[in-house]
Design an enzyme around this catalytic site. Structure first.
Site, PDB file in Angstrom:
ATOM      1  N   ASN A   1       8.838   1.903  10.406  1.00 48.54           N
ATOM      2  CA  ASN A   1       7.656   2.567   9.907  1.00 48.54           C
ATOM      3  C   ASN A   1       6.481   3.085  10.861  1.00 48.54           C
ATOM      4  O   ASN A   1       5.553   2.311  10.527  1.00 48.54           O
ATOM      5  CB  ASN A   1       7.055   1.970   8.481  1.00 48.54           C
ATOM      6  CG  ASN A   1       6.485   2.753   7.750  1.00 48.54           C
ATOM      7  OD1 ASN A   1       5.892   3.873   8.214  1.00 48.54           O
ATOM      8  ND2 ASN A   1       6.073   2.516   6.693  1.00 48.54           N
TER       9      ASN A   1
ATOM     10  N   GLU B   1       2.701  -7.155   6.622  1.00 46.38           N
ATOM     11  CA  GLU B   1       4.076  -6.825   7.491  1.00 46.38           C
ATOM     12  C   GLU B   1       4.609  -5.311   7.021  1.00 46.38           C
ATOM     13  O   GLU B   1       4.199  -4.764   6.053  1.00 46.38           O
ATOM     14  CB  GLU B   1       5.129  -7.638   6.635  1.00 46.38           C
ATOM     15  CG  GLU B   1       5.159  -9.177   6.851  1.00 46.38           C
ATOM     16  CD  GLU B   1       4.246  -9.854   5.732  1.00 46.38           C
ATOM     17  OE1 GLU B   1       3.900  -9.334   4.781  1.00 46.38           O
ATOM     18  OE2 GLU B   1       4.377 -11.219   6.224  1.00 46.38           O
TER      19      GLU B   1
ATOM     20  N   ILE C   1       0.835  -0.957  -0.026  1.00 46.09           N
ATOM     21  CA  ILE C   1       0.014   0.158   0.041  1.00 46.09           C
ATOM     22  C   ILE C   1       1.065   1.264   0.197  1.00 46.09           C
ATOM     23  O   ILE C   1       1.931   1.310   0.596  1.00 46.09           O
ATOM     24  CB  ILE C   1      -0.816  -0.006   1.241  1.00 46.09           C
ATOM     25  CG1 ILE C   1      -1.743   1.230   1.276  1.00 46.09           C
ATOM     26  CG2 ILE C   1      -0.219  -0.075   2.435  1.00 46.09           C
ATOM     27  CD1 ILE C   1      -3.104   1.068   2.104  1.00 46.09           C
ATOM     28  N   ALA C   2       0.549   2.037  -0.736  1.00 40.24           N
ATOM     29  CA  ALA C   2       1.294   3.273  -0.953  1.00 40.24           C
ATOM     30  C   ALA C   2       0.515   4.518  -1.473  1.00 40.24           C
ATOM     31  O   ALA C   2      -0.368   4.462  -2.273  1.00 40.24           O
ATOM     32  CB  ALA C   2       2.667   3.100  -1.932  1.00 40.24           C
ATOM     33  N   ILE C   3       1.043   5.600  -0.828  1.00 43.85           N
ATOM     34  CA  ILE C   3       0.701   6.956  -1.257  1.00 43.85           C
ATOM     35  C   ILE C   3       1.827   7.786  -1.998  1.00 43.85           C
ATOM     36  O   ILE C   3       2.727   7.831  -1.242  1.00 43.85           O
ATOM     37  CB  ILE C   3      -0.050   7.804  -0.132  1.00 43.85           C
ATOM     38  CG1 ILE C   3      -1.492   7.045   0.376  1.00 43.85           C
ATOM     39  CG2 ILE C   3      -0.704   9.171  -0.470  1.00 43.85           C
ATOM     40  CD1 ILE C   3      -2.557   6.806  -0.588  1.00 43.85           C
TER      41      ILE C   3
ATOM     42  N   TYR D   1      -2.294   1.488  11.059  1.00 44.49           N
ATOM     43  CA  TYR D   1      -2.866   0.264  11.088  1.00 44.49           C
ATOM     44  C   TYR D   1      -3.501  -0.141  12.267  1.00 44.49           C
ATOM     45  O   TYR D   1      -4.712  -0.804  12.513  1.00 44.49           O
ATOM     46  CB  TYR D   1      -1.956  -0.791  10.783  1.00 44.49           C
ATOM     47  CG  TYR D   1      -1.094  -0.586   9.559  1.00 44.49           C
ATOM     48  CD1 TYR D   1      -1.857  -0.218   8.352  1.00 44.49           C
ATOM     49  CD2 TYR D   1       0.356  -1.032   9.067  1.00 44.49           C
ATOM     50  CE1 TYR D   1      -1.290  -0.135   7.083  1.00 44.49           C
ATOM     51  CE2 TYR D   1       0.939  -0.932   7.933  1.00 44.49           C
ATOM     52  CZ  TYR D   1       0.095  -0.499   6.914  1.00 44.49           C
ATOM     53  OH  TYR D   1       0.606  -0.230   5.772  1.00 44.49           O
TER      54      TYR D   1
END
Length: 149
Positions: free
Chosen positions: A112, A107, A73-75, A119
């Site tokens: 981070n 994971e 998942i990334a923005i 989460y």
């Protein structure tokens, strides 16, 4: 955000997704990996987030029976801090529930902390550590879990 949309990823989206991927990860996935995921992996579910028809984020998951794992998942870095990751994660969890998923895992790098905080907002808890998980620097990964139903 004006004209925000989340939708299923298509092959034509891969170039835009690769931009996000390269800006977000030290060992980005390749175009071939994304093609494999979108075209051939029957367990894969990928979504893109667009603002004004430009891809600004994406998320992928694998669903096997009633378990799911977030693959990535990334923005875009310049848009982080605007709750876009939260919107994308919430959308993904809703999609997974409609697919009958009962448990979700992922994971995350031990360093981070912003991602871990996100989460945890969704009820995910640490469930273990994968030592030296990340190949670029041998950083540990924290495995996080949540029951969706």
């Amino acid at each position: 955000m004006a004209n925000l949309k989340i939708r299923k990823m298509k092959l034509r989206d891969i170039e835009g997704v690769l931009k996000v991927e390269r800006m977000s990860f030290s060992t980005p996935w390749t175009k071939d990996i994304f093609i494999q995921e979108v075209e051939r992996n029957q367990h894969a579910h990928y979504y893109v987030m667009e603002i004004n028809d430009s891809i600004v984020g994406y998320v992928g998951s694998w669903v096997v029976m009633d378990d799911a794992q977030i693959t990535n998942i990334a923005i875009m870095p310049d848009l982080r801090g605007n709750k876009l990751g939260e919107k994308l994660f919430r959308f993904t969890m809703q999609q997974l529930v409609t697919l009958g998923v009962k448990r979700l895992s992922l994971e995350v790098r031990a360093s981070n902390l912003p991602a871990q905080k996100l989460y945890k907002k969704f009820g995910m808890v640490p469930g273990g550590i994968r030592k030296n998980y990340y190949q670029d620097d041998n950083e540990d990964a924290i495995v996080m879990w949540v029951n969706l139903v």
